[in-house]
Design a protein around this motif. Structure first.
Motif, PDB file in Angstrom:
ATOM      1  N   ALA A  57      -0.206  10.037  -0.462  1.00  0.00           N
ATOM      2  CA  ALA A  57       0.529   9.616  -1.654  1.00  0.00           C
ATOM      3  C   ALA A  57      -0.254   8.549  -2.429  1.00  0.00           C
ATOM      4  N   GLU A  58      -0.853   7.617  -1.695  1.00  0.00           N
ATOM      5  CA  GLU A  58      -1.646   6.562  -2.347  1.00  0.00           C
ATOM      6  C   GLU A  58      -2.882   7.151  -3.039  1.00  0.00           C
ATOM      7  N   ALA A  59      -3.486   8.148  -2.444  1.00  0.00           N
ATOM      8  CA  ALA A  59      -4.652   8.783  -3.060  1.00  0.00           C
ATOM      9  C   ALA A  59      -4.274   9.404  -4.407  1.00  0.00           C
ATOM     10  N   VAL A  60      -3.119  10.047  -4.455  1.00  0.00           N
ATOM     11  CA  VAL A  60      -2.657  10.644  -5.721  1.00  0.00           C
ATOM     12  C   VAL A  60      -2.326   9.537  -6.721  1.00  0.00           C
ATOM     13  N   ARG A  61      -1.659   8.477  -6.253  1.00  0.00           N
ATOM     14  CA  ARG A  61      -1.301   7.371  -7.148  1.00  0.00           C
ATOM     15  C   ARG A  61      -2.558   6.782  -7.791  1.00  0.00           C
ATOM     16  N   LYS A  62      -3.592   6.556  -7.003  1.00  0.00           N
ATOM     17  CA  LYS A  62      -4.837   5.996  -7.539  1.00  0.00           C
ATOM     18  C   LYS A  62      -5.511   6.967  -8.507  1.00  0.00           C
ATOM     19  N   ALA A  63      -5.477   8.255  -8.200  1.00  0.00           N
ATOM     20  CA  ALA A  63      -6.137   9.246  -9.052  1.00  0.00           C
ATOM     21  C   ALA A  63      -5.449   9.380 -10.414  1.00  0.00           C
ATOM     22  N   VAL A  64      -4.124   9.314 -10.454  1.00  0.00           N
ATOM     23  CA  VAL A  64      -3.446   9.409 -11.764  1.00  0.00           C
ATOM     24  C   VAL A  64      -3.665   8.126 -12.558  1.00  0.00           C
ATOM     25  N   ALA A  65      -3.848   7.001 -11.867  1.00  0.00           N
ATOM     26  CA  ALA A  65      -4.121   5.746 -12.575  1.00  0.00           C
ATOM     27  C   ALA A  65      -5.497   5.783 -13.243  1.00  0.00           C
ATOM     28  N   VAL A  66      -6.437   6.484 -12.619  1.00  0.00           N
ATOM     29  CA  VAL A  66      -7.786   6.572 -13.187  1.00  0.00           C
ATOM     30  C   VAL A  66      -7.760   7.220 -14.569  1.00  0.00           C
TER      31      VAL A  66
END
Length: 171
Positions: free
Chosen positions: A121-130
């Motif tokens: 979930a954190e990996a997706v959160r960071k990727a959408v923030a990029v």
């Protein structure tokens, strides 16, 4: 006799005067009025109703599962476009927010799978923030192995359960 001849001549003169052909009245030339067709506004073809891109099955945003390899939490190359599409949608719609729920298959301990789901979930959160989503728009949580989509004990079922679900507010 003379009177009769004069009267006859006078009568003949009158008749001759009356026998003239009447002049035709001049014809006025008016433009011929034609019936005009009523003016009708052009009809535009009906525009298809705009679907919510999140609900349009032809839009990538309708896909909400981001899949991972076994025991991994880095976003696979084939999932990048989907993650970026959600990130760009969130950036363009700052009033929208999502909850990303990380999941794991049932191979591993409950605690391990809960932690793995959180990392996904954190990996997706960071990727959408990029790509522009604000941190306040994304919440990352983990279901671990508690919410499987597939209940089989085979690779296809495990692969289905190794995912992060993107759930928009109001869903």
């Amino acid at each position: 006799m003379m009177k009769k001849s004069l009267a006859s001549l006078a009568l003949l003169g009158l008749l001759a005067a009356c026998a003239s052909t009447p002049k035709e009245a001049p014809v006025e030339s008016k433009p011929v009025e034609t019936a005009q067709a009523p003016v009708v506004a052009p009809v535009k073809p009906a525009e298809p109703a705009k679907l919510d891109p999140l609900k349009d099955p032809n839009n990538v945003l309708s896909k909400r599962g981001i899949y991972f390899d076994y025991d991994k939490y880095d976003i696979r190359a084939d999932q990048q476009a989907l993650v970026e599409a959600h990130g760009r949608f969130l950036a363009a719609n700052p009033n929208r927010s999502v909850r990303v729920e990380g999941n794991a298959d049932d191979r591993g301990s409950r605690e391990y799978n809960l932690a793995l789901g959180q990392k996904r979930a954190e990996a997706v959160r960071k990727a959408v923030a990029v790509v522009g989503a604000k941190e306040s728009q994304v919440e990352a949580t983990s279901n671990g192995e508690e919410k499987p989509r597939a209940t089989g004990a085979d690779e296809a079922s495990w692969a289905e359960n190794r995912r992060a679900d993107v759930i928009y507010d109001g869903e």
